[in-house]
Design a protein around this motif. Structure first.
Motif, short mmCIF file in Angstrom:
data_model
loop_
_atom_site.label_atom_id
_atom_site.label_comp_id
_atom_site.label_asym_id
_atom_site.label_seq_id
_atom_site.Cartn_x
_atom_site.Cartn_y
_atom_site.Cartn_z
N ARG A 399 39.86 31.62 27.75
CA ARG A 399 39.97 32.85 28.53
C ARG A 399 41.40 33.05 29.03
O ARG A 399 42.15 32.09 29.22
CB ARG A 399 39.03 32.79 29.74
N VAL A 400 41.76 34.32 29.26
CA VAL A 400 43.03 34.59 29.92
C VAL A 400 42.96 34.03 31.34
O VAL A 400 41.88 33.83 31.90
CB VAL A 400 43.35 36.10 29.97
N ARG A 401 44.12 33.79 31.91
CA ARG A 401 44.19 33.22 33.26
C ARG A 401 44.77 34.23 34.24
O ARG A 401 45.59 35.06 33.88
CB ARG A 401 45.06 31.95 33.24
N ASP A 402 44.33 34.10 35.47
CA ASP A 402 44.91 34.86 36.59
C ASP A 402 44.94 36.36 36.32
O ASP A 402 45.97 37.02 36.47
CB ASP A 402 46.32 34.35 36.90
N LEU A 403 43.80 36.91 35.95
CA LEU A 403 43.70 38.36 35.79
C LEU A 403 43.91 39.03 37.14
O LEU A 403 43.28 38.67 38.14
CB LEU A 403 42.33 38.74 35.23
N ALA A 404 44.79 40.00 37.16
CA ALA A 404 45.10 40.71 38.41
C ALA A 404 45.25 42.19 38.10
O ALA A 404 45.42 42.58 36.94
CB ALA A 404 46.39 40.16 39.03
N TYR A 405 45.18 43.01 39.15
CA TYR A 405 45.42 44.43 38.93
C TYR A 405 46.22 45.00 40.09
O TYR A 405 46.14 44.54 41.22
CB TYR A 405 44.12 45.21 38.74
N ASP A 406 47.01 46.01 39.78
CA ASP A 406 47.71 46.82 40.77
C ASP A 406 47.21 48.25 40.63
O ASP A 406 46.99 48.73 39.52
CB ASP A 406 49.23 46.80 40.53
N ASN A 407 47.03 48.91 41.76
CA ASN A 407 46.58 50.30 41.75
C ASN A 407 47.63 51.16 42.44
O ASN A 407 47.92 50.96 43.60
CB ASN A 407 45.23 50.41 42.47
N ALA A 408 48.19 52.09 41.68
CA ALA A 408 49.19 53.00 42.25
C ALA A 408 48.84 54.41 41.82
O ALA A 408 49.22 54.87 40.74
CB ALA A 408 50.60 52.62 41.81
N GLY A 409 48.07 55.09 42.63
CA GLY A 409 47.70 56.46 42.32
C GLY A 409 46.88 56.56 41.05
O GLY A 409 45.80 55.97 40.95
N SER A 410 47.39 57.25 40.05
CA SER A 410 46.64 57.47 38.80
C SER A 410 46.80 56.33 37.81
O SER A 410 46.32 56.42 36.68
CB SER A 410 47.10 58.77 38.15
N GLU A 411 47.48 55.25 38.20
CA GLU A 411 47.70 54.13 37.29
C GLU A 411 47.01 52.87 37.82
O GLU A 411 47.16 52.52 38.99
CB GLU A 411 49.19 53.85 37.11
N ILE A 412 46.29 52.21 36.94
CA ILE A 412 45.77 50.87 37.21
C ILE A 412 46.42 49.95 36.20
O ILE A 412 46.24 50.12 35.00
CB ILE A 412 44.24 50.83 37.09
N THR A 413 47.19 49.00 36.70
CA THR A 413 47.89 48.07 35.82
C THR A 413 47.24 46.71 35.90
O THR A 413 47.20 46.09 36.98
CB THR A 413 49.37 47.96 36.18
N LEU A 414 46.69 46.25 34.78
CA LEU A 414 46.13 44.92 34.68
C LEU A 414 47.21 43.97 34.16
O LEU A 414 48.03 44.35 33.32
CB LEU A 414 44.95 44.90 33.71
N SER A 415 47.18 42.75 34.65
CA SER A 415 48.09 41.73 34.14
C SER A 415 47.37 40.39 34.14
O SER A 415 46.44 40.18 34.92
CB SER A 415 49.38 41.65 34.96
N THR A 465 48.47 49.19 31.27
CA THR A 465 48.39 50.22 32.30
C THR A 465 47.47 51.33 31.83
O THR A 465 47.68 51.92 30.78
CB THR A 465 49.79 50.78 32.62
N ASP A 466 46.45 51.58 32.63
CA ASP A 466 45.45 52.60 32.32
C ASP A 466 45.73 53.84 33.18
O ASP A 466 45.91 53.73 34.40
CB ASP A 466 44.06 52.06 32.62
N GLN A 467 45.78 54.98 32.53
CA GLN A 467 45.98 56.24 33.25
C GLN A 467 44.62 56.83 33.59
O GLN A 467 43.83 57.13 32.70
CB GLN A 467 46.78 57.22 32.38
N ILE A 468 44.33 56.98 34.88
CA ILE A 468 43.03 57.51 35.29
C ILE A 468 43.24 58.58 36.37
O ILE A 468 44.31 58.71 36.95
CB ILE A 468 42.11 56.39 35.84
#
Length: 597
Positions: A399-415, A465-468
């Protein structure tokens, strides 16, 4: 505003289940579902700059290639078949072959950059495979056909004219000629991290060479009877030697071939097309049976249900079924289609459906310019992985490690961080799949992963980065991230639940640094730690055991203002109470959590 509380969980998603799902038969053309596993690509032709390059400026050429790769990615293709050697020349650094003339306009001149490596680097970012396309026995431009070619460069037409026949073809009846070209291929395979080498023109041109009788009398170590059998032997020897050379190098490079579309006459000998086995001496099914190759991409360049030129032409549906029904050694069949013909281009959707119904493993288009603006009638609306090859490494990645997300308005960035590599592998090649579903639609995790329609990205980068639009797309999503190996075997997923916040909400949220309680708690073996920042700050999150010993630093980097979440994987730690501490700017906050195994 709703509280942000991500939940992380895992499930096994065996590659065999996906393979069984892909291979299921479909009822009728036009009713095919979107498969999760399907090879999709185009031939990107460099001979005469037909698809690429245009002009001689390196920066312009690089941008042209980026545009092609972006086009393929937007069309949900998953590979590029790049013509790395068109006529005994090279679009890569070689000690054996001259640089291709149309890179600079001068035969043999170093362009100052490496096109094949550029293609590899850019394709990897997009999670795409790179198949290096070699024209096997057309090793020179025909004399007089290209004014820019000259004897000043070490093209085989000038260095070994005794091997050459008409129209720039090399006669494979010369053992030393075959060996020379095998070494050309192995040089590239050893120096470049490609996924496959792909052979076109791996045949005689149609019709015998006048010298073959005399050559057979001199070069016939197996004492083969019959000139046609001897010619097939010569072509097969080239394939076998390439296969053995790649095995000796120990590199995970596949071998693909693209024979002419009609293998043999059988009951259809009234059709006028050339026959791979009898006309041009390609025994591709034998190559598959012996394991010399991994896939066949037959050039099925005809239309459905009737001739495209004359009444004697083969029928696309019949030929595709013939290839699939005569698979050998389970080697993949990627159907070659001909959108350069207007009548074929108008029925591409139906041809895709037909190939899926027959059970083919994918499609390949000649050539890229002819599909540059194609929408494929909606057949590629979902993304797909190249099908895994069960005779290759089927190890499931971690599995990938240390899945994280940032939320900035219309963008959700997974890393995330790369998985731990399997034992014995130092830096394996990975691509990543990102799935997104509305949280209310999640009935079971395995169903989410099996549905190609849920894939929002296939990428070679550990971020997406997902545009929502929080106001229109709903306010609760679940993202899943999986890892796929070089052989496209998909591993377990990690998921995170996200409640997007609008830009206006974001300004209201983070008036001060806050650290949330981990979730779930107690946990085994992973948990999510969420925090919010009023402004961009350098953030450190450290894990301690109850004695105060530092166990792990899970974050140590700049983070933007807003809400964030990271995952801690405690698989290697003992059960017990742990403390986690956040430091951001002048603020420090700590909480406790329980690992219960």
């Amino acid at each position: 505003m709703k509280s942000l509380r991500p939940a992380i969980s895992f499930s096994l998603t065996g590659a065999l289940i996906a393979l069984l799902s892909f291979s299921a038969a479909y009822a009728n053309p036009g009713e095919t579902e979107h498969p999760k596993y399907e090879f999709r690509s185009s031939w990107v032709t460099t001979a005469w700059g037909l698809d690429w390059p245009s002009g001689n400026d390196p920066s312009s050429q690089q941008q042209q290639m980026i545009n092609i790769l972006d086009q393929l990615q937007d069309q949900n293709m998953n590979a590029i078949v790049f013509q790395a050697s068109a006529r005994g020349d090279a679009y890569y650094q070689s000690e054996r072959l001259p640089w291709a003339y149309n890179l600079t306009g001068t035969p043999g001149e170093d362009p100052g950059w490496d096109p094949l490596q550029f293609v590899i680097d850019e394709a990897r970012k997009r999670g795409m495979e790179v198949h290096a396309w070699f024209n096997a026995f057309t090793t020179a431009y025909a004399s007089g056909n290209d004014a820019t070619e000259s004897a000043d460069i070490p093209n085989v037409r000038f260095t070994n004219p005794e091997w050459m026949e008409h129209e720039g073809w090399m006669n494979p009846g010369f053992p030393e000629a075959r060996e020379w070209h095998v070494e050309n291929v192995l040089e590239m395979v050893e120096n470049y991290d490609i996924d496959a080498v792909h052979f076109d023109r791996i045949r005689y041109p149609g019709g015998a060479y006048n010298r073959d009788d005399s050559l057979m009398s001199v070069h016939n170590p197996e004492d083969i009877s019959g000139i046609d059998n001897w010619r097939r032997y010569n072509v097969t020897e080239f394939v076998r030697k390439v296969h053995e050379g790649i095995q000796d190098l120990g590199v995970p490079v596949k071998v693909g071939v693209t024979p002419i579309g009609h293998y043999d006459a059988g009951s259809t000998d009234s059709w006028g097309a050339q026959l791979g086995y009898n006309s041009v001496y390609q025994d591709s099914r034998y190559w598959a049976e012996q394991g010399y190759i991994d896939y066949i991409a037959p050039q099925v360049y005809w239309d459905i249900g009737g001739p495209d030129v004359g009444e004697d032409d083969p029928d696309y549906t019949h030929i595709v079924n013939d290839w699939v029904q005569n698979k050998r050694n389970d080697r993949h069949i990627y159907v070659g289609l001909a959108p350069y013909k207007s009548n074929i281009r108008s029925e591409l959707g139906a041809q895709i459906d037909t190939s899926r119904t027959a059970g083919a493993d994918g499609q390949l288009y000649f050539r890229n310019d002819n599909i540059a603006t194609s929408g494929f009638s909606g057949r590629y609306d979902s993304k797909a992985l190249v099908p895994p090859m069960p005779w290759r490494n089927m190890t499931e990645p971690n599995r990938v490690r240390d899945l994280a997300y940032d939320n900035a308005g219309s963008e959700i960035t997974l890393s995330w961080d790369k998985p731990e590599p399997p034992r014995g592998e130092e830096d394996p090649l990975y691509r990543y799949l990102v799935y997104r579903v509305d949280r209310v639609n999640v009935l079971d995790d395995s169903g989410v992963i099996e549905d190609a329609g849920n894939i929002v990205a296939i990428t070679g980068e550990p971020t997406f980065t997902d545009q929502i639009n929080p106001d229109e797309d709903g306010d609760e999503f679940t993202y899943y991230v999986t890892t796929a190996s070089r052989n496209n075997v998909e591993g377990d997923f990690v998921k995170v639940e996200v409640t997007p916040v609008s830009s206006e909400d974001e300004r209201l949220v983070a008036e001060e640094v806050s650290l949330d309680q981990n979730y779930p708690n107690p946990f085994n073996p992973t948990t999510s730690i969420s925090f919010s920042l009023p402004q961009q700050s350098h953030v450190t999150i450290e894990i301690f055991d109850v004695t105060g010993r530092l166990v792990e630093t899970v974050v140590d980097e700049q983070k933007s203002a807003g809400s964030h979440s990271i995952t801690w994987d405690a698989s290697g730690n003992a059960s017990g109470v742990y403390l986690y501490r956040l430091r951001a700017g002048n603020t420090t906050e700590s909480r406790s959590m329980i690992l219960m195994k």
